[in-house]
Scaffold this motif. Sequence first.
Motif, PDB file in Angstrom:
ATOM      1  N   UNK B  82       0.825  -1.218   0.000  1.00 61.14           N
ATOM      2  CA  UNK B  82       0.000   0.000   0.000  1.00 61.14           C
ATOM      3  C   UNK B  82       0.850   1.256   0.000  1.00 61.14           C
ATOM      4  N   UNK B  83       1.944   1.201   0.743  1.00 63.22           N
ATOM      5  CA  UNK B  83       2.832   2.367   0.796  1.00 63.22           C
ATOM      6  C   UNK B  83       3.497   2.600  -0.557  1.00 63.22           C
ATOM      7  N   UNK B  89       1.805   6.012  -7.143  1.00 67.37           N
ATOM      8  CA  UNK B  89       0.583   6.453  -7.825  1.00 67.37           C
ATOM      9  C   UNK B  89       0.098   7.836  -7.448  1.00 67.37           C
ATOM     10  N   UNK B  90       0.561   8.352  -6.334  1.00 60.20           N
ATOM     11  CA  UNK B  90       0.023   9.621  -5.850  1.00 60.20           C
ATOM     12  C   UNK B  90       0.600  10.805  -6.634  1.00 60.20           C
ATOM     13  N   UNK B  97       4.203  10.477 -10.698  1.00 60.32           N
ATOM     14  CA  UNK B  97       5.502   9.770 -10.794  1.00 60.32           C
ATOM     15  C   UNK B  97       6.660  10.606 -10.281  1.00 60.32           C
ATOM     16  N   UNK B  98       6.453  11.256  -9.169  1.00 60.02           N
ATOM     17  CA  UNK B  98       7.535  11.993  -8.515  1.00 60.02           C
ATOM     18  C   UNK B  98       8.695  11.046  -8.231  1.00 60.02           C
ATOM     19  N   UNK B 230      -4.444  10.002   6.110  1.00 59.51           N
ATOM     20  CA  UNK B 230      -5.466  11.052   6.265  1.00 59.51           C
ATOM     21  C   UNK B 230      -5.780  11.766   4.967  1.00 59.51           C
ATOM     22  N   UNK B 231      -5.196  11.264   3.871  1.00 57.12           N
ATOM     23  CA  UNK B 231      -5.485  11.833   2.555  1.00 57.12           C
ATOM     24  C   UNK B 231      -5.162  13.319   2.502  1.00 57.12           C
ATOM     25  N   UNK B 232      -3.977  13.656   2.949  1.00 61.48           N
ATOM     26  CA  UNK B 232      -3.515  15.044   2.957  1.00 61.48           C
ATOM     27  C   UNK B 232      -2.305  15.175   2.041  1.00 61.48           C
TER      28      UNK B 232
END
Lengths: 430, 430
Positions: B82-83, B89-90, B97-98, B230-232
């Motif tokens: 997940x990490x 993906x974030x 793709x940072x 926390x989706x921040x």
Amino acid sequence: MVDIAARVWNHRWKIDPIVRSLIDTDFYKLLMCQSVFRNRPDTRVTFSLINRTDRVPLARLIDEGELREQLDHIRSLSLTRGESTWMRGNTFYGKRQMFTPRFMDWFEGLRLPPYHLERHGDQYELTFEGAWPEVMLWEIPALAVLMELRGRAVLDGLERFELQVLYARAMTKLWEKVERLQKLTDLRIADFGTRRRHSFLWQDWCVRAMHEGLGEAFTGTSNCLIAKERDLEAIGTNAHELPMVYAALADSEDALARAPYDVLADWHEEHDGNLRVILPDTYGTKGFLDRAPDWLAGWTGIRIDSGDPAAGAETAIRWWQARGEDPRGKLVIFSDGLDVDRIEALHAQFAGRVRVSFGWGTLLTNDFRGLVADDALAPFSLVCKAVAANGRPTVKLSDNPEKAMGPKEEVARYKRVFGVGAQERIAVEV
Amino acid sequence: MVDIAARVWNHRWKIDPIVRSLIDTDFYKLLMCQSVFRNRPDTRVTFSLINRTDRVPLARLIDEGELREQLDHIRSLSLTRGESTWMRGNTFYGKRQMFTPRFMDWFEGLRLPPYHLERHGDQYELTFEGAWPEVMLWEIPALAVLMELRGRAVLDGLERFELQVLYARAMTKLWEKVERLQKLTDLRIADFGTRRRHSFLWQDWCVRAMHEGLGEAFTGTSNCLIAKERDLEAIGTNAHELPMVYAALADSEDALARAPYDVLADWHEEHDGNLRVILPDTYGTKGFLDRAPDWLAGWTGIRIDSGDPAAGAETAIRWWQARGEDPRGKLVIFSDGLDVDRIEALHAQFAGRVRVSFGWGTLLTNDFRGLVADDALAPFSLVCKAVAANGRPTVKLSDNPEKAMGPKEEVARYKRVFGVGAQERIAVEV
């Protein structure tokens, strides 16, 4: 350890019963219920819930449907097996079988009788009519429901973290009180805050904080459910409803003058030791004590529930001395409008002179003053009292005319019969 | 909503891992790690944990076995699926793709390298040696472990309700700060408090309180795990270790003078927009800016991390103006020793003149000052820094000699090379 803020948040959208047990009530209610069940079981009474604080518009704050839902839920409750076992098997005030098998058999079958609810302007009129032993058990849960629904109405406007911080502040506030009380030597203090508590979970937290913070100085709680769950002493003796109903039933002025002593004569037969506590103020403390029979001076203590508490205790001390009793062996229980300042002052004035004990109510379990905008969570003066017995109105004079109840002409008659003159008027906050 | 006090209580007797994830670290560590992995993967470095606050005797407070257990646990961690998905993906700073697939492949296989722990008197000497991209990831978890173990040592002495009230007070304290920050228009503030946080759960609570209380004004957290959960937004750019190690590797004084710009040249290639933030103070802000190449003035912003922050920001504004840049489009990030007073003052002084942003650290996530006896939970100045690279000592001058690091003669040499004269000495609290 329950996260109260989380609970308030999580349960906001569901039906969340406020009173979940018939013993989520004050211990003295059960003691008095047994006494009434034995001595006056057929008396018909009316209890009425009265909001003495007009500025809190309960009917605007609380949805009628929600209120009915909560009251209906209480009517669905009956004593659980565990609760019955606790009442039958536990030791109360050092005594086994405080509750007789006959009383317990009846109590196990009990459901609370119907209620009558009407809206009048911004207030609700909530009354209960029926047999005294049944109706009297409505008092505490009805008050607790109204107080908590009002709190929920205010809390509904708060965000999640505002809620958590609100409780953080309330906890901090209470703990600062506990830290001050820790400094009082030989303190004895109990929780009397069920009826006007902020909520059940909050009362439970307060009781545990007192227990941890004060240890032996915390003598217990009036709330039977919390006493049972937390393995604490259940605390309480008797209340004004006994003399009020006995007085209303009196057929003559002689019988009326005798009524408050008849109550205590019945109590004398049933209880001893620390349960023999006089509540002298129903029709004026001074006159009550002056005319009291000598056997009453032999009782263990007195509870001061209205008027200037220091003056009341001094009156009691003088009375014991006049009757040849040593006040140092006597118990004085202060239970009216207490907060830490007053507890400290009374403790300083009376420790050593009498055995002092405190029954701390609303400002223990509901001191949310100053914590939200418009002070919308501040406690207020809500009471539920016997207003009639067998069709006759009841009267309470108290040591403070602000706490008096009853029809004007009846109040005048009682004042005459009990020789009550001018009284000091003291604002009632909670 | 987690009841933090209950957790502390419940976990007191078990092994309770402090760091449970490789991304329970600052976002800029991952950005820098990727940069190092790309540009200087074979550099050997030594990181060393230093307690600048002698009065906190870490080795007396913290059991060595417990400390080893926590550090060993961190060595057992690897990136979860997940990490990895979140990192791959974030969108970070508006960019997909940072983290490159090559870097992620390496990171997925990573375990942190060994540590070296010795007790010296009342302090621990904790060092990490090895390849730079691996060793550098120890900094944040090592600091967090020491801070939290010290906190736990103090909390162990508290009773259950004392604990709950402690957190109630800390919550109240933070919320009062949030309420003050709500009054600042166009505030932009992020959590930078991972390294010296009171605990993970407490940081998480603080972040959520900031998010609820400040809404859009709260721009995110440096903590990747919390950002993910926390989706921040994950927030951060780069730190002193880059110029410190680049400088240590320099083979000549010319190369040394060039080193801080080499770092930013590498960064320039990799990042744009809000990630182009200069950290100018490693060897003195003024000289750094005076000698900076023009392309640096085109960067988005500057981070002020030592010295008088207002003076630092004024220096930056003058520099931009001298280079023909409009400061109103530039970002100034304050990140040193912030609390609400200072945030308010800096906001008042600079809002409108530049784009102001705050990276609030220790006094956001660890303001337990004044909450227990002897102030035993007050935060203190613990750092973990690169002290050597390929066998050569590193040096940091900073804009405050109290924050300077490195061998005396090397500090003198760096001062000469970077033209740093007298500096104002400012006490370092956290």
